[in-house]
Scaffold this active site. Structure first.
Site, PDB file in Angstrom:
ATOM      1  N   HIS A   1      -2.563   2.262  -5.770  1.00 40.61           N
ATOM      2  CA  HIS A   1      -3.426   0.989  -5.642  1.00 40.61           C
ATOM      3  C   HIS A   1      -3.624   0.328  -6.832  1.00 40.61           C
ATOM      4  CE1 HIS A   1      -5.913  -0.620  -2.595  1.00 40.61           C
ATOM      5  NE2 HIS A   1      -6.922  -0.630  -3.148  1.00 40.61           N
TER       6      HIS A   1
ATOM      7  N   HIS B   1      -3.596  -8.963   3.193  1.00 38.86           N
ATOM      8  CA  HIS B   1      -5.112  -8.757   3.516  1.00 38.86           C
ATOM      9  C   HIS B   1      -5.328  -9.719   4.641  1.00 38.86           C
ATOM     10  CE1 HIS B   1      -5.841  -8.405  -1.159  1.00 38.86           C
ATOM     11  NE2 HIS B   1      -5.855  -7.217  -0.454  1.00 38.86           N
TER      12      HIS B   1
ATOM     13  N   LYS C   1      -1.487  -2.543   8.275  1.00 40.96           N
ATOM     14  CA  LYS C   1      -2.748  -2.201   8.913  1.00 40.96           C
ATOM     15  C   LYS C   1      -2.598  -2.953  10.256  1.00 40.96           C
ATOM     16  CE  LYS C   1      -5.963  -1.061   5.198  1.00 40.96           C
ATOM     17  NZ  LYS C   1      -7.331  -1.258   4.562  1.00 40.96           N
TER      18      LYS C   1
ATOM     19  N   ARG D   1       0.926  -1.111  -0.014  1.00 46.79           N
ATOM     20  CA  ARG D   1      -0.030  -0.115  -0.017  1.00 46.79           C
ATOM     21  C   ARG D   1       0.789   1.180   0.148  1.00 46.79           C
ATOM     22  NH1 ARG D   1      -1.928  -3.468   3.856  1.00 46.79           N
ATOM     23  NH2 ARG D   1      -4.171  -4.230   3.443  1.00 46.79           N
TER      24      ARG D   1
ATOM     25  N   TYR E   1      -9.527 -10.782  -6.794  1.00 45.81           N
ATOM     26  CA  TYR E   1      -8.451 -10.740  -7.950  1.00 45.81           C
ATOM     27  C   TYR E   1      -8.769 -12.039  -8.863  1.00 45.81           C
ATOM     28  CZ  TYR E   1      -6.383  -7.011  -5.375  1.00 45.81           C
ATOM     29  OH  TYR E   1      -6.033  -5.864  -4.707  1.00 45.81           O
TER      30      TYR E   1
ATOM     31  N   ARG F   1      -0.801  -2.075  -7.044  1.00 44.60           N
ATOM     32  CA  ARG F   1      -1.231  -3.041  -6.121  1.00 44.60           C
ATOM     33  C   ARG F   1      -2.281  -4.036  -6.770  1.00 44.60           C
ATOM     34  NH1 ARG F   1      -1.471  -4.382  -0.685  1.00 44.60           N
ATOM     35  NH2 ARG F   1      -3.354  -4.895   0.208  1.00 44.60           N
TER      36      ARG F   1
END
Length: 331
Positions: free
Chosen positions: A276, A302, A202, A178, A311, A279
């Site tokens: 993004h 994730h 995150k 990210r 995806y 990514r």
């Protein structure tokens, strides 16, 4: 700027209220509750500043709706929650926005109930429309190669900014990190001996992500020939930002987005995209190359496999388009 999202593609504009003023207008006990919730999200759950702002903004909107209708926070119930969402739908909020705000409300009421601020948890009964899962736009593999070649060509004159931009584009595509993760990297997070980078994702979770030879070449050129010409004395002892802005401080995500937009814009026919998009492209190309979902999930950071599975739809759609163009019996 006002949002341009409309429900179900109607094109209605949703007004974005001044949440700071709305928060200040709430009764003092409610403001204190929001302050406590904000600390909980930031310190106890370790959420990013961007996520905390979004969650708190949704709660301010909800409690402002309650106060504006003469209600009390203590009396918050499922009817009020549904009325709040219905008002936003009337004002033009999209299905995706409604789903996110419903989730924010559920998280808040569960926290308030656990802490004794609410006698029950009305959010547990709140259901919102499913968000539309939009398929992300991606570069074709040859377009991604063209973007990298353009960036490398720009760095041939060894200008420090061009060397930095080339390293940024290469590393983003090589790792799929990210933009916030990229800008948070320090020099010491890069391990050239193993060709990996240590990423803080995150929720404060660390992960190790590999990168290839082209990214290594671009990174070494930036560190050896470019970074020292932009660096200034840091205010973070022991912290040496990997990527620097033009004034020598840590690179801002907005600058990284501009760099990627400019690089992708140099390739004819490529979708306009920022970090993004790179990514998304990296994940898609990994799956098309035979990588398994679990590995891609780990690389991208994730939390759930369901996010990574999006995806697979991208790759299936691309295969379908190729089949429709190339197979003599496709039509």
């Amino acid at each position: 700027m006002p949002s341009t999202e409309g429900p179900h593609g109607t094109g209605k504009r949703a007004r974005r209220p001044d949440l700071r003023a709305a928060r200040a207008a709430l009764p003092e006990p409610v403001r204190k509750l929001i302050d406590d919730y904000e600390r909980h999200l930031s310190l106890e759950r370790g959420l990013s500043a961007h996520t905390v702002r979004a969650y708190v903004g949704d709660v301010v909107s909800l409690l402002g709706f309650v106060d504006g209708n003469g209600g009390r926070f203590e009396d918050l119930d499922i009817g009020t929650l549904r009325g709040w969402l219905a008002r936003q739908r009337e004002e033009g909020a999209s299905r995706t926005t409604l789903a996110r705000r419903a989730a924010a409300a559920r998280t808040f009421t569960a926290w308030a109930h656990r802490g004794g601020a609410l006698a029950s948890d009305p959010g547990g009964r709140l259901v919102a429309p499913r968000a539309h899962r939009k398929l992300p736009g991606v570069l074709r593999a040859e377009q991604a190669s063209d973007v990298m070649r353009f960036s490398a060509a720009g760095a041939e004159q060894r200008d420090p900014v061009a060397l930095r931009d080339s390293a940024i584009v290469e590393l983003l595509y090589a790792t799929g990190v990210r933009v916030s993760e990229l800008c948070g990297l320090d020099v010491g997070d890069v391990d050239f001996s193993r060709r990996v980078v240590l990423v803080l994702g995150k929720g404060g979770k660390e992960r190790v992500v590999p990168f290839g030879v082209p990214a290594e070449t671009a990174l070494r050129a930036w560190l050896d020939e470019g970074r020292g010409k932009l660096a200034v004395e840091t205010k973070e002892p022991g912290k040496a930002a990997l990527f620097l802005g033009a004034r020598g401080g840590r690179l801002d995500p907005r600058a990284a987005r501009r760099i990627v937009h400019d690089a992708v814009g140099s390739v004819p026919g490529a979708n306009d995209m920022g970090p993004h998009g790179l990514r998304h492209s990296a994940a898609t190309h990994l799956l098309e190359g035979g990588a398994d979902l679990r590995s891609v999930q780990e690389l991208l950071g994730h939390a759930t496999l369901a996010t990574t599975q999006l995806y697979t739809h991208v790759t299936v759609d691309r295969l379908k388009a190729i089949h429709d163009r190339a197979h003599p019996r496709a039509r």
